[in-house]
Scaffold this motif. Structure first.
Motif, PDB file in Angstrom:
ATOM      1  N   ASP A 122       0.851  -1.193   0.000  1.00  0.00           N
ATOM      2  CA  ASP A 122       0.000   0.000   0.000  1.00  0.00           C
ATOM      3  C   ASP A 122       0.888   1.245   0.000  1.00  0.00           C
ATOM      4  N   ILE A 123       0.796   2.060  -1.038  1.00  0.00           N
ATOM      5  CA  ILE A 123       1.627   3.270  -1.096  1.00  0.00           C
ATOM      6  C   ILE A 123       0.808   4.550  -0.890  1.00  0.00           C
ATOM      7  N   LEU A 124      -0.440   4.427  -0.439  1.00  0.00           N
ATOM      8  CA  LEU A 124      -1.197   5.643  -0.135  1.00  0.00           C
ATOM      9  C   LEU A 124      -0.482   6.518   0.896  1.00  0.00           C
ATOM     10  N   PRO A 125       0.064   5.943   1.975  1.00  0.00           N
ATOM     11  CA  PRO A 125       0.801   6.796   2.922  1.00  0.00           C
ATOM     12  C   PRO A 125       2.030   7.459   2.286  1.00  0.00           C
ATOM     13  N   THR A 126       2.619   6.798   1.302  1.00  0.00           N
ATOM     14  CA  THR A 126       3.769   7.383   0.612  1.00  0.00           C
ATOM     15  C   THR A 126       3.328   8.555  -0.260  1.00  0.00           C
ATOM     16  N   LEU A 127       2.248   8.367  -1.012  1.00  0.00           N
ATOM     17  CA  LEU A 127       1.767   9.420  -1.900  1.00  0.00           C
ATOM     18  C   LEU A 127       1.239  10.623  -1.136  1.00  0.00           C
ATOM     19  N   THR A 128       0.627  10.381   0.015  1.00  0.00           N
ATOM     20  CA  THR A 128      -0.014  11.479   0.740  1.00  0.00           C
ATOM     21  C   THR A 128       0.895  12.174   1.746  1.00  0.00           C
ATOM     22  N   ARG A 129       1.899  11.452   2.281  1.00  0.00           N
ATOM     23  CA  ARG A 129       2.767  12.095   3.273  1.00  0.00           C
ATOM     24  C   ARG A 129       4.224  11.658   3.212  1.00  0.00           C
ATOM     25  N   GLY A 130       4.592  10.920   2.169  1.00  0.00           N
ATOM     26  CA  GLY A 130       5.992  10.559   1.993  1.00  0.00           C
ATOM     27  C   GLY A 130       6.498   9.452   2.881  1.00  0.00           C
ATOM     28  N   ALA A 131       5.597   8.662   3.461  1.00  0.00           N
ATOM     29  CA  ALA A 131       6.024   7.574   4.344  1.00  0.00           C
ATOM     30  C   ALA A 131       6.715   6.468   3.545  1.00  0.00           C
ATOM     31  N   PRO A 132       7.713   5.800   4.117  1.00  0.00           N
ATOM     32  CA  PRO A 132       8.360   4.675   3.425  1.00  0.00           C
ATOM     33  C   PRO A 132       7.362   3.543   3.207  1.00  0.00           C
ATOM     34  N   SER A 133       7.591   2.746   2.176  1.00  0.00           N
ATOM     35  CA  SER A 133       6.699   1.616   1.919  1.00  0.00           C
ATOM     36  C   SER A 133       7.449   0.308   2.097  1.00  0.00           C
ATOM     37  N   GLN A 134       7.917  -0.321   1.023  1.00  0.00           N
ATOM     38  CA  GLN A 134       8.564  -1.618   1.130  1.00  0.00           C
ATOM     39  C   GLN A 134      10.053  -1.489   1.438  1.00  0.00           C
ATOM     40  N   PRO A 135      10.654  -2.529   2.024  1.00  0.00           N
ATOM     41  CA  PRO A 135      12.075  -2.453   2.375  1.00  0.00           C
ATOM     42  C   PRO A 135      13.009  -2.501   1.167  1.00  0.00           C
ATOM     43  N   PHE A 136      12.599  -3.185   0.097  1.00  0.00           N
ATOM     44  CA  PHE A 136      13.421  -3.254  -1.113  1.00  0.00           C
ATOM     45  C   PHE A 136      12.527  -3.552  -2.305  1.00  0.00           C
ATOM     46  N   LEU A 137      13.057  -3.274  -3.497  1.00  0.00           N
ATOM     47  CA  LEU A 137      12.354  -3.541  -4.747  1.00  0.00           C
ATOM     48  C   LEU A 137      13.153  -4.530  -5.577  1.00  0.00           C
ATOM     49  N   LEU A 138      12.440  -5.406  -6.277  1.00  0.00           N
ATOM     50  CA  LEU A 138      13.065  -6.394  -7.149  1.00  0.00           C
ATOM     51  C   LEU A 138      12.657  -6.135  -8.594  1.00  0.00           C
ATOM     52  N   PHE A 139      13.519  -6.537  -9.515  1.00  0.00           N
ATOM     53  CA  PHE A 139      13.270  -6.313 -10.928  1.00  0.00           C
ATOM     54  C   PHE A 139      13.713  -7.526 -11.731  1.00  0.00           C
ATOM     55  N   GLY A 140      13.161  -7.664 -12.933  1.00  0.00           N
ATOM     56  CA  GLY A 140      13.613  -8.734 -13.803  1.00  0.00           C
ATOM     57  C   GLY A 140      12.656  -8.984 -14.942  1.00  0.00           C
ATOM     58  N   ASN A 141      13.200  -9.328 -16.102  1.00  0.00           N
ATOM     59  CA  ASN A 141      12.401  -9.674 -17.267  1.00  0.00           C
ATOM     60  C   ASN A 141      12.375 -11.187 -17.446  1.00  0.00           C
ATOM     61  N   PRO A 142      11.198 -11.797 -17.506  1.00  0.00           N
ATOM     62  CA  PRO A 142      11.123 -13.256 -17.659  1.00  0.00           C
ATOM     63  C   PRO A 142      11.793 -13.772 -18.920  1.00  0.00           C
ATOM     64  N   ASP A 143      11.900 -12.950 -19.957  1.00  0.00           N
ATOM     65  CA  ASP A 143      12.495 -13.402 -21.211  1.00  0.00           C
ATOM     66  C   ASP A 143      13.956 -13.803 -21.068  1.00  0.00           C
ATOM     67  N   ARG A 144      14.587 -13.412 -19.976  1.00  0.00           N
ATOM     68  CA  ARG A 144      16.023 -13.647 -19.865  1.00  0.00           C
ATOM     69  C   ARG A 144      16.378 -15.058 -19.421  1.00  0.00           C
ATOM     70  N   LYS A 145      15.375 -15.849 -19.054  1.00  0.00           N
ATOM     71  CA  LYS A 145      15.590 -17.273 -18.771  1.00  0.00           C
ATOM     72  C   LYS A 145      16.572 -17.509 -17.630  1.00  0.00           C
ATOM     73  N   TYR A 146      16.441 -16.721 -16.569  1.00  0.00           N
ATOM     74  CA  TYR A 146      17.233 -16.962 -15.371  1.00  0.00           C
ATOM     75  C   TYR A 146      16.456 -17.816 -14.373  1.00  0.00           C
ATOM     76  N   GLY A 147      15.325 -18.380 -14.810  1.00  0.00           N
ATOM     77  CA  GLY A 147      14.455 -19.076 -13.885  1.00  0.00           C
ATOM     78  C   GLY A 147      13.540 -18.095 -13.206  1.00  0.00           C
ATOM     79  N   GLU A 148      12.780 -18.571 -12.253  1.00  0.00           N
ATOM     80  CA  GLU A 148      11.835 -17.705 -11.551  1.00  0.00           C
ATOM     81  C   GLU A 148      12.569 -16.933 -10.463  1.00  0.00           C
ATOM     82  N   GLN A 149      13.417 -16.004 -10.897  1.00  0.00           N
ATOM     83  CA  GLN A 149      14.259 -15.261  -9.976  1.00  0.00           C
ATOM     84  C   GLN A 149      14.474 -13.854 -10.509  1.00  0.00           C
ATOM     85  N   ALA A 150      14.536 -12.899  -9.589  1.00  0.00           N
ATOM     86  CA  ALA A 150      14.819 -11.518  -9.970  1.00  0.00           C
ATOM     87  C   ALA A 150      16.249 -11.399 -10.466  1.00  0.00           C
TER      88      ALA A 150
END
Length: 517
Positions: free
Chosen positions: A405-433
């Motif tokens: 939930d990022i409503l507190p972030t959008l409305t008052r700048g509160a932190p949300s998640q501890p970290f973000l993950l990224f990855g494209n499935p096309d790269r064939k690294y398995g089900e991993q970021a």
């Protein structure tokens, strides 16, 4: 809860007030540097600039992946796309990759009593198998939570080049059935490979399939002549249906997902936008998109809805300045000094910031302070949990497992998640970021040749070696400091591996049972 408290704080009699409408505007391949509001772009974007001045501009907003299908999958499901096989870039005749049984972004609103609509690009598949475009295709967009849908099946450069409304091809003649293939030529329509003289814009080997409107596409198609779209009127067509939806539902809460096609290739904007950007064909496409933003905001104001509507604008992934068609975008933007990715490295297809850091604006009068700039990291994957908070819905353990939930972030700048993950499935690294951001540290575990498919992305780096960047001092990711900080590399690698294997990142969530997909 949050919604009720916020309304009570800002208006008397809030309990009786209509819940806010929600409009999500998603561009296609719009870069962080394309908006004048971000202080980078040379393209005039007055509507987006005005939206930013009236709301919050998030400067560390991300997509879950740097290509369209996986990032849109994350937006709709709240699940990182690399967790599920088959969520890479889809052909135009792919089956639906979202299980109709899942909690989705539109379903959260629909079950809260909202009218829901998806208008524009879809590219998440249709049907339970290979779709038959001559019949109503189910399950499809409506079956994942949208009451109304008017869309293209995939992308503007992929077959079939037809609109679909609520699962059926628009204007299809029964005597002229559609056939689509991504393996071989079908029918006798000319292709770019055989008849380059019929093409209005040159294209590369990946875009030499069937020619429609003088543009060769990916894949082959025959039939459905009365149903073919006209590229130059596409935005007008989408806008008509979007504005009609707003007008028809102005007396009840609604959720509108408006997925524009700009500035994705082929760039063939309406002639009234030709030359308006001063930055070439791609810039003109951005100007056209900005006009769509203006039209949506004008309609909300005309109907007296703009004061009670949360509008969120972003993009599915970073820019692809040169991507299959010789429209002169790259040399023109280079000459004019326009950097579609802003100060950031690379673009579409890449885990570098230029591929995943998105423009992101949110406007909600009375709740979001106008002219705010917030640098807390957020993700498009967070939209499902945010919708749930907005409608006071409790998510189940397997619902949107990577969404916060990022409503507190959008409305008052509160932190949300501890970290973000990224990855494209096309790269064939398995089900991993393949990348992680925690605080100001950014680790890219896998650097592949795909990072450099875009000619504007620069010089390739050694493949296969993890790269670490400190975004607080090196936002351009010019200096790999993995060798100087082995402990940080080890920690981030462990975080990435653990979250990938767990199948979720939101506390209280659990891995999605795969038999549902």
């Amino acid at each position: 809860m949050l919604l009720a408290a916020s309304l009570c704080a800002h208006a008397a009699g809030a309990a009786a007030r209509k819940p806010p409408n929600v409009v999500v505007i998603l561009a296609d391949d719009l870069g962080y540097g394309d908006l004048a509001a971000d202080g980078q772009g040379k393209i005039p974007t007055p509507a987006m600039d005005r939206l930013a001045s009236q709301g919050v501009r998030m400067t560390s907003a991300y997509s879950a992946a740097s290509t369209c299908t996986p990032s849109r999958y994350a937006l709709m499901t709240g699940e990182y796309p690399w967790r599920l096989q088959g969520t890479g870039i889809l052909p135009g005749n792919a089956s639906l990759i979202i299980s109709p049984s899942r909690v989705t972004l539109p379903r959260v609103f629909k079950e809260a009593g909202y009218a829901t609509a998806a208008i524009g690009k879809w590219h998440l598949g249709l049907g339970a198998g290979t779709p038959d475009f001559n019949e109503r295709i189910v399950p499809g967009i409506n079956e994942v939570g949208f009451d109304y849908s008017f869309n293209m099946p995939a992308t503007a450069d992929r077959m079939p080049t037809v609109y679909m409304e609520n699962g059926r091809v628009v204007n299809l003649s029964p005597g002229d059935p559609i056939t689509v293939s991504y393996t071989h030529k079908v029918g006798d329509w000319p292709t770019g490979a055989d008849h380059p003289e019929l093409m209005r814009m040159k294209s590369n080997e990946g875009h030499l399939g069937t020619i429609v409107n003088g543009i060769a596409r990916i894949g082959w198609m025959t039939g459905g002549k009365a149903a073919l779209w006209t590229d130059q009127t596409m935005s007008d067509t989408y806008m008509k249906h979007a504005l009609d939806f707003i007008r028809e539902h102005k007396d009840r809460p609604f959720f509108l997902y408006y997925a524009a096609t700009e500035p994705h290739v082929p760039r063939d904007p309406n002639p009234r936008f030709a030359g308006k950007s001063g930055v070439g064909a791609r810039g003109d496409a951005v100007v056209q998109f900005d006009s769509e933003v203006a039209a949506l905001m004008d309609e909300l104001k005309r109907d007296g809805l703009d004061g009670n509507t949360l509008v969120i604008l972003s993009s599915d992934n970073g820019p692809a300045v040169a991507d299959g068609y010789a429209d002169g975008a790259l040399p023109t933007e280079t000459k004019m000094g326009h950097h579609a990715n802003g100060i950031y490295r690379a673009g579409k297809y890449s885990d570098y910031e230029g591929g995943i850091r998105m423009p992101f604006i949110a406007r909600w009068p009375g709740h979001i302070k106008p002219g705010t700039v917030i640098d807390q990291p957020v993700s498009l994957t967070d939209m499902v949990a945010t919708a749930a908070a907005l409608t006071d819905r409790k998510l189940g353990p397997a619902d949107a497992p990577d969404s916060f939930d990022i409503l507190p972030t959008l409305t008052r700048g509160a932190p949300s998640q501890p970290f973000l993950l990224f990855g494209n499935p096309d790269r064939k690294y398995g089900e991993q970021a393949s990348a992680i951001r925690e605080g100001d540290w950014k680790l890219i575990v896998h650097v592949s040749h795909d990072e450099h498919r875009n000619p504007a992305n620069g010089t390739p780096d050694p493949q296969g070696q993890p790269q670490l960047f400190d975004l607080s001092t090196d936002p351009r990711e010019d200096h790999d400091v993995a060798g100087q900080h082995p402990g940080v590399v080890a920690h981030l690698t462990q975080e990435l591996d653990a979250a990938s294997k767990a199948g979720f990142t939101r506390p209280g969530a659990e891995a999605v049972p795969r038999m549902q997909n």
